[in-house]
Design an enzyme around this catalytic site. Sequence first.
Site, PDB file in Angstrom:
ATOM      1  N   ASN A 148       0.693  -1.218  -0.212  1.00  0.00           N
ATOM      2  CA  ASN A 148      -0.115  -0.034  -0.022  1.00  0.00           C
ATOM      3  C   ASN A 148       0.937   1.362   0.028  1.00  0.00           C
ATOM      4  O   ASN A 148       0.572   2.255  -0.619  1.00  0.00           O
ATOM      5  CB  ASN A 148      -0.983   0.102   1.363  1.00  0.00           C
ATOM      6  CG  ASN A 148      -2.113  -0.956   0.974  1.00  0.00           C
ATOM      7  OD1 ASN A 148      -3.163  -0.578   0.116  1.00  0.00           O
ATOM      8  ND2 ASN A 148      -2.242  -2.012   1.689  1.00  0.00           N
ATOM      9  N   LEU A 203      -3.050   2.807  17.676  1.00  0.00           N
ATOM     10  CA  LEU A 203      -2.495   4.052  17.950  1.00  0.00           C
ATOM     11  C   LEU A 203      -2.619   4.518  19.208  1.00  0.00           C
ATOM     12  O   LEU A 203      -3.806   4.611  19.884  1.00  0.00           O
ATOM     13  CB  LEU A 203      -2.903   5.090  17.057  1.00  0.00           C
ATOM     14  CG  LEU A 203      -2.507   5.086  15.577  1.00  0.00           C
ATOM     15  CD1 LEU A 203      -2.904   6.287  14.619  1.00  0.00           C
ATOM     16  CD2 LEU A 203      -0.898   4.978  15.389  1.00  0.00           C
ATOM     17  N   HIS A 247      -8.623  -0.605   5.530  1.00  0.00           N
ATOM     18  CA  HIS A 247      -8.903  -1.993   6.027  1.00  0.00           C
ATOM     19  C   HIS A 247      -9.566  -3.059   4.981  1.00  0.00           C
ATOM     20  O   HIS A 247     -10.193  -2.477   4.222  1.00  0.00           O
ATOM     21  CB  HIS A 247     -10.126  -1.669   7.258  1.00  0.00           C
ATOM     22  CG  HIS A 247     -10.560  -3.055   7.783  1.00  0.00           C
ATOM     23  ND1 HIS A 247      -9.710  -3.540   8.841  1.00  0.00           N
ATOM     24  CD2 HIS A 247     -11.849  -3.613   7.650  1.00  0.00           C
ATOM     25  CE1 HIS A 247     -10.443  -4.725   9.155  1.00  0.00           C
ATOM     26  NE2 HIS A 247     -11.498  -4.765   8.384  1.00  0.00           N
ATOM     27  N   GLU A 288      -7.215  -5.255  -6.346  1.00  0.00           N
ATOM     28  CA  GLU A 288      -8.394  -4.569  -7.156  1.00  0.00           C
ATOM     29  C   GLU A 288      -9.062  -3.292  -6.323  1.00  0.00           C
ATOM     30  O   GLU A 288      -9.784  -2.450  -6.642  1.00  0.00           O
ATOM     31  CB  GLU A 288      -9.567  -5.546  -7.263  1.00  0.00           C
ATOM     32  CG  GLU A 288      -9.193  -6.706  -8.150  1.00  0.00           C
ATOM     33  CD  GLU A 288     -10.382  -7.866  -8.525  1.00  0.00           C
ATOM     34  OE1 GLU A 288     -11.384  -7.556  -8.058  1.00  0.00           O
ATOM     35  OE2 GLU A 288     -10.069  -8.708  -8.919  1.00  0.00           O
ATOM     36  N   ALA A 289      -8.764  -3.229  -4.887  1.00  0.00           N
ATOM     37  CA  ALA A 289      -9.304  -2.348  -3.995  1.00  0.00           C
ATOM     38  C   ALA A 289      -8.471  -1.467  -3.394  1.00  0.00           C
ATOM     39  O   ALA A 289      -8.375  -0.189  -3.520  1.00  0.00           O
ATOM     40  CB  ALA A 289     -10.452  -3.136  -3.078  1.00  0.00           C
ATOM     41  N   GLU A 290      -7.671  -2.106  -2.214  1.00  0.00           N
ATOM     42  CA  GLU A 290      -6.717  -1.476  -1.653  1.00  0.00           C
ATOM     43  C   GLU A 290      -5.925  -0.207  -2.341  1.00  0.00           C
ATOM     44  O   GLU A 290      -5.617   0.675  -2.106  1.00  0.00           O
ATOM     45  CB  GLU A 290      -5.939  -2.308  -0.416  1.00  0.00           C
ATOM     46  CG  GLU A 290      -6.691  -3.043   0.248  1.00  0.00           C
ATOM     47  CD  GLU A 290      -5.843  -3.961   1.360  1.00  0.00           C
ATOM     48  OE1 GLU A 290      -5.014  -3.392   1.618  1.00  0.00           O
ATOM     49  OE2 GLU A 290      -6.244  -5.246   1.514  1.00  0.00           O
TER      50      GLU A 290
END
Length: 207
Positions: A14, A94, A110, A179-181
């Site tokens: 990512n 965090l 996520h 396909e998404a992240e």
Amino acid sequence: MLRVAVLVSGGGTNLQALIDGVGSGSIQNAEIVKVISNKSGVKALERAEKAGIPSEVIKKGDFEKAEDFEKALIDSIEKSDAELIVLAGFLLVLPPALVKKYENRIINIHPSLIPSFCGKGYYGLRVHEEALKRGVRVTGATVHFVDEGCDSGPIILQKAVNIIKDDTPETLQKRVMEEAEWKILPEAVNLIALGRIKVVNGKVEMT
Ligand code: GRF
């Protein structure tokens, strides 16, 4: 230029999508000023180095007290003058003080369509195992602001991914990333950098 700090724990694909987005111009008006990892020797750090981005490793185990670790993390972010913090596969919760200080300025990716398969314990392959176990036909990924809860902050972008016959947690994880992240995380950073995202009454408004 929006100054972005990226927090990682692992492979950094990512992070790579963000580096590539800045490089190609699909992310405008933003620069990645620092990468912080809570693990040493991870591929994400190599990716940062290759892209010429300063990085720092801050490990919980190197500190006697949790507060000292948290302080080191907050100090490192503050020193970078980051205006946006991106959690890109960062596996730690965090410190509440950080979340408070950077309200609506921390985002997370996520690997499910929140509010499905999210919250405490839902990370990594487990998310995809549970989706397959439940037999859902569609899953996906969500980019959201981080609040004091777990995966509970305002949703910025979501993208659906179909589950196909013979999917395993591993094949599904790979497709959700591809396909998404890797698409919606850079897109969300771009929208924020262009000032097109506002949080109103706990919900995201996009212009
Ligand atoms: C991604 O699936 C992300 O959604 C999850 O951890 C994984 C990180 O992958 N939170 P990478 O380090 O970006 O390759």
